[in-house]
Scaffold this active site. Structure first.
Site, PDB file in Angstrom:
ATOM      1  N   ARG A  64     -73.418   4.663 -24.224  1.00 60.39           N
ATOM      2  CA  ARG A  64     -72.922   5.420 -23.067  1.00 60.39           C
ATOM      3  C   ARG A  64     -73.943   6.434 -22.563  1.00 60.39           C
ATOM      4  O   ARG A  64     -73.938   6.811 -21.391  1.00 60.39           O
ATOM      5  CB  ARG A  64     -71.577   6.068 -23.411  1.00 60.39           C
ATOM      6  CG  ARG A  64     -70.455   5.047 -23.375  1.00 60.39           C
ATOM      7  CD  ARG A  64     -69.241   5.494 -24.117  1.00 60.39           C
ATOM      8  NE  ARG A  64     -69.418   5.279 -25.551  1.00 60.39           N
ATOM      9  CZ  ARG A  64     -68.590   5.694 -26.487  1.00 60.39           C
ATOM     10  NH1 ARG A  64     -67.530   6.366 -26.155  1.00 60.39           N
ATOM     11  NH2 ARG A  64     -68.836   5.456 -27.748  1.00 60.39           N
ATOM     12  N   GLU A 101     -69.547   9.147 -39.977  1.00 58.09           N
ATOM     13  CA  GLU A 101     -68.468   9.721 -40.769  1.00 58.09           C
ATOM     14  C   GLU A 101     -68.455   9.123 -42.183  1.00 58.09           C
ATOM     15  O   GLU A 101     -68.280   9.834 -43.160  1.00 58.09           O
ATOM     16  CB  GLU A 101     -67.143   9.467 -40.062  1.00 58.09           C
ATOM     17  CG  GLU A 101     -66.109  10.491 -40.430  1.00 58.09           C
ATOM     18  CD  GLU A 101     -64.896  10.371 -39.535  1.00 58.09           C
ATOM     19  OE1 GLU A 101     -64.973   9.690 -38.498  1.00 58.09           O
ATOM     20  OE2 GLU A 101     -63.872  10.956 -39.912  1.00 58.09           O
TER      21      GLU A 101
HETATM   22  P1  AMP Z   1     -71.397  12.407 -33.795  1.00 59.51           P
HETATM   23  O1  AMP Z   1     -72.643  11.787 -34.354  1.00 59.51           O
HETATM   24  O2  AMP Z   1     -70.367  12.694 -34.858  1.00 59.51           O
HETATM   25  O3  AMP Z   1     -71.701  13.647 -32.956  1.00 59.51           O
HETATM   26  O4  AMP Z   1     -70.697  11.328 -32.873  1.00 59.51           O
HETATM   27  C1  AMP Z   1     -71.147  11.133 -31.583  1.00 59.51           C
HETATM   28  C2  AMP Z   1     -71.136   9.687 -31.189  1.00 59.51           C
HETATM   29  O5  AMP Z   1     -69.935   9.027 -31.542  1.00 59.51           O
HETATM   30  C3  AMP Z   1     -71.267   9.574 -29.684  1.00 59.51           C
HETATM   31  O6  AMP Z   1     -72.146   8.497 -29.378  1.00 59.51           O
HETATM   32  C4  AMP Z   1     -69.856   9.331 -29.215  1.00 59.51           C
HETATM   33  O7  AMP Z   1     -69.837   8.429 -28.150  1.00 59.51           O
HETATM   34  C5  AMP Z   1     -69.102   8.775 -30.425  1.00 59.51           C
HETATM   35  N1  AMP Z   1     -67.817   9.480 -30.672  1.00 59.51           N
HETATM   36  C6  AMP Z   1     -67.534  10.284 -31.731  1.00 59.51           C
HETATM   37  N2  AMP Z   1     -66.278  10.743 -31.677  1.00 59.51           N
HETATM   38  C7  AMP Z   1     -65.728  10.238 -30.546  1.00 59.51           C
HETATM   39  C8  AMP Z   1     -64.435  10.366 -29.901  1.00 59.51           C
HETATM   40  N3  AMP Z   1     -63.439  11.110 -30.422  1.00 59.51           N
HETATM   41  N4  AMP Z   1     -64.239   9.710 -28.733  1.00 59.51           N
HETATM   42  C9  AMP Z   1     -65.235   8.960 -28.192  1.00 59.51           C
HETATM   43  N5  AMP Z   1     -66.455   8.798 -28.740  1.00 59.51           N
HETATM   44  C10 AMP Z   1     -66.718   9.416 -29.901  1.00 59.51           C
END
Ligand code: AMP
Length: 181
Positions: A64, A101
């Site tokens: 995205r 995660e």
């Molecule tokens: P992070 O590495 O934990 O900051 O996760 C970010 C990535 O995961 C991004 O590319 C987001 O598109 C996706 N992502 C994580 N949580 C969500 C959520 N609740 N809704 C949509 N996309 C998410």
């Protein structure tokens, strides 16, 4: 009535409970992308502070971040760098492991995508824990990029991603924030 940018964006984002697994509220931006006015306003707002400053490149995180970053690159007359899941880029790459995660994954960037000293804006749709963006910051800095700012449409502040990037001296800009995961 005049709707604020915040309301326009929040109402254009679709919320999908328990996707991709129970307890996660998925923030779906496909509805925002499909709404011409909301998409335009989001991009205008993201690029606004940097209009007139010399930005060499926008680095977008698959997938995205490619859509938002491509539009930003066009608007700022900057180049675009794709940061991809491993194994997708055809030329020589730099690779970094980043935390999800559960467990680790790896992302890559072409070695010649950035030259030392170039001013780069990093972009993705959403920042949660910041693990993905932190990996991208490492790749860009390894090749000598100067990261001007990391931009996201959506912040989930309770997950601490913004704080993680700021601790790395990366300024963070987000347009809307949601509570929870
Ligand atoms: P992070 O590495 O934990 O900051 O996760 C970010 C990535 O995961 C991004 O590319 C987001 O598109 C996706 N992502 C994580 N949580 C969500 C959520 N609740 N809704 C949509 N996309 C998410």
């Amino acid at each position: 009535m005049h709707t604020t940018l915040h309301d326009t964006l929040v109402s254009a984002i679709r919320n999908i409970p328990d996707y991709p697994k129970p307890g996660i509220m998925f923030r779906d931006i496909t509805t925002l992308l499909g709404n011409a006015r909301a998409f335009r306003r989001a991009i205008d707002e993201l690029v606004h502070p940097y209009a007139g400053s010399k930005i060499d490149k926008i680095a977008g995180i698959e997938a995205r971040g490619f859509i938002i970053g491509g539009a930003m690159a066009h608007q700022l007359s900057a180049g675009f760098i794709p940061i991809r899941k491993k194994g997708k880029l055809p030329h020589e790459t730099v690779r970094v492991a980043y935390s999800l995660e559960y467990g680790l994954d790896e992302m890559e960037m072409h070695k010649d995508a950035v030259t030392p000293g170039e001013k780069v804006i990093l972009v993705d749709d959403l920042i949660a824990t910041g693990g993905t963006a932190e990996g991208a910051v490492k790749l860009l800095r390894q090749m000598g990029a100067e990261i001007v700012v990391a931009c996201f449409v959506i912040d989930l502040p309770e997950l601490g991603g913004r704080a993680k990037l700021e601790a790395l001296d990366v300024p963070v800009r987000t347009l809307v924030a949601f509570e929870g995961h």
